[in-house]
Design an enzyme around this catalytic site. Structure first.
Site, PDB file in Angstrom:
ATOM      1  N   CYS A  77       0.833  -1.199   0.000  1.00 23.83           N
ATOM      2  CA  CYS A  77       0.000   0.000   0.000  1.00 23.83           C
ATOM      3  C   CYS A  77       0.875   1.260   0.000  1.00 23.83           C
ATOM      4  O   CYS A  77       1.629   1.489  -0.934  1.00 23.83           O
ATOM      5  CB  CYS A  77      -0.977  -0.036   1.171  1.00 23.83           C
ATOM      6  SG  CYS A  77      -2.325   1.161   1.028  1.00 23.83           S
ATOM      7  N   HIS A 175      -3.894  -4.842  -0.001  1.00 20.64           N
ATOM      8  CA  HIS A 175      -3.481  -5.405   1.288  1.00 20.64           C
ATOM      9  C   HIS A 175      -3.581  -6.928   1.217  1.00 20.64           C
ATOM     10  O   HIS A 175      -4.674  -7.480   1.387  1.00 20.64           O
ATOM     11  CB  HIS A 175      -4.367  -4.871   2.416  1.00 20.64           C
ATOM     12  CG  HIS A 175      -4.149  -3.435   2.716  1.00 20.64           C
ATOM     13  ND1 HIS A 175      -3.187  -2.994   3.604  1.00 20.64           N
ATOM     14  CD2 HIS A 175      -4.746  -2.325   2.233  1.00 20.64           C
ATOM     15  CE1 HIS A 175      -3.209  -1.669   3.666  1.00 20.64           C
ATOM     16  NE2 HIS A 175      -4.151  -1.242   2.837  1.00 20.64           N
ATOM     17  N   GLU A 177      -2.729  -9.098   3.320  1.00 19.23           N
ATOM     18  CA  GLU A 177      -3.122  -9.639   4.619  1.00 19.23           C
ATOM     19  C   GLU A 177      -4.632  -9.562   4.846  1.00 19.23           C
ATOM     20  O   GLU A 177      -5.155 -10.182   5.776  1.00 19.23           O
ATOM     21  CB  GLU A 177      -2.368  -8.930   5.743  1.00 19.23           C
ATOM     22  CG  GLU A 177      -2.863  -7.539   6.102  1.00 19.23           C
ATOM     23  CD  GLU A 177      -2.389  -6.444   5.151  1.00 19.23           C
ATOM     24  OE1 GLU A 177      -2.659  -5.267   5.443  1.00 19.23           O
ATOM     25  OE2 GLU A 177      -1.753  -6.768   4.123  1.00 19.23           O
TER      26      GLU A 177
END
Length: 212
Positions: A77, A175, A177
């Site tokens: 990001c 992202h 994750e």
């Protein structure tokens, strides 16, 4: 495997650490140069505003460290955007790893882009096993236009770079994750990137030999 997540006060570092744990690895959160250089893999996260994040990097000296790292590095990001030459956000000079410039989405459109979107035109072993048009999770108002180093794209008003690669440096706008099974696979691929690159090279050689 030693994995370091750069801790400079501008990252969603705990969620990344937990995602790595789910893959069966442990990561240290660190701003220590020696510890970061000793890691086998480095993750450079970022959430927030570009100029403030760069000030924090400069205050720790990490702005000089990150561009000189030799092991695989993954910017996430804002981390990816800070690896570029310049960002329109706060008229910020970045780390200059990528020669790209970060631009703001047209204000006439809905900004920021928040939510799930597709990635396509996938290149490099970072995306081994990831399908064209798989969905990932994004939250951002600024983007990198497509360039020679683009290895994945996303469309939001314009087609833009959602992943980038140069030498040992990788960056993703989304992202991983928070991106379900596709994001988990991308993180896993990054942690195994050297072996994936070696396998790809062997496969290319075999294909070339067959053509001959």
């Amino acid at each position: 495997m030693k994995i370091a997540i750069i801790n400079y006060g501008a990252g969603n570092i705990q969620s990344i650490k937990f995602a790595i744990q789910r893959l069966g690895f442990e990561a240290v959160l660190s701003s220590d140069e020696a510890e970061i250089r000793a890691a086998d893999k480095v993750i450079f996260p970022g959430v927030g505003e570009a100029s403030s994040a760069m000030k924090m990097l400069r205050s720790t000296g990490l702005d000089k460290v990150i561009p000189t790292l030799k092991q695989p590095v993954l910017g996430i990001c804002l981390g990816m955007q800070l690896m570029c030459e310049h960002s329109e956000e706060g008229d910020t000079r970045g780390l200059g790893i990528f020669k790209a410039k970060v631009e703001r989405f047209d204000s006439s459109n809905k900004v920021p882009q928040i939510g799930w979107n597709k990635i396509f035109n996938l290149k490099t072993p970072l995306f081994n096993g990831v399908k064209e048009n798989d969905y990932v999770y994004l939250v951002h108002s600024y983007y990198i236009p497509e360039c020679a180093e683009t290895i994945a794209s996303t469309e939001y008003v314009v087609e833009y770079t959602s992943a980038i690669h140069k030498d040992n440096f990788y960056g993703v706008q989304f992202h991983p994750e928070k991106s379900s099974s596709a994001g988990e696979l991308i993180l896993k691929n990054f942690l195994n990137i050297e072996s994936l690159i070696a396998t790809a090279a062997v496969n290319r050689k075999q294909e070339e030999d067959l053509i001959k």
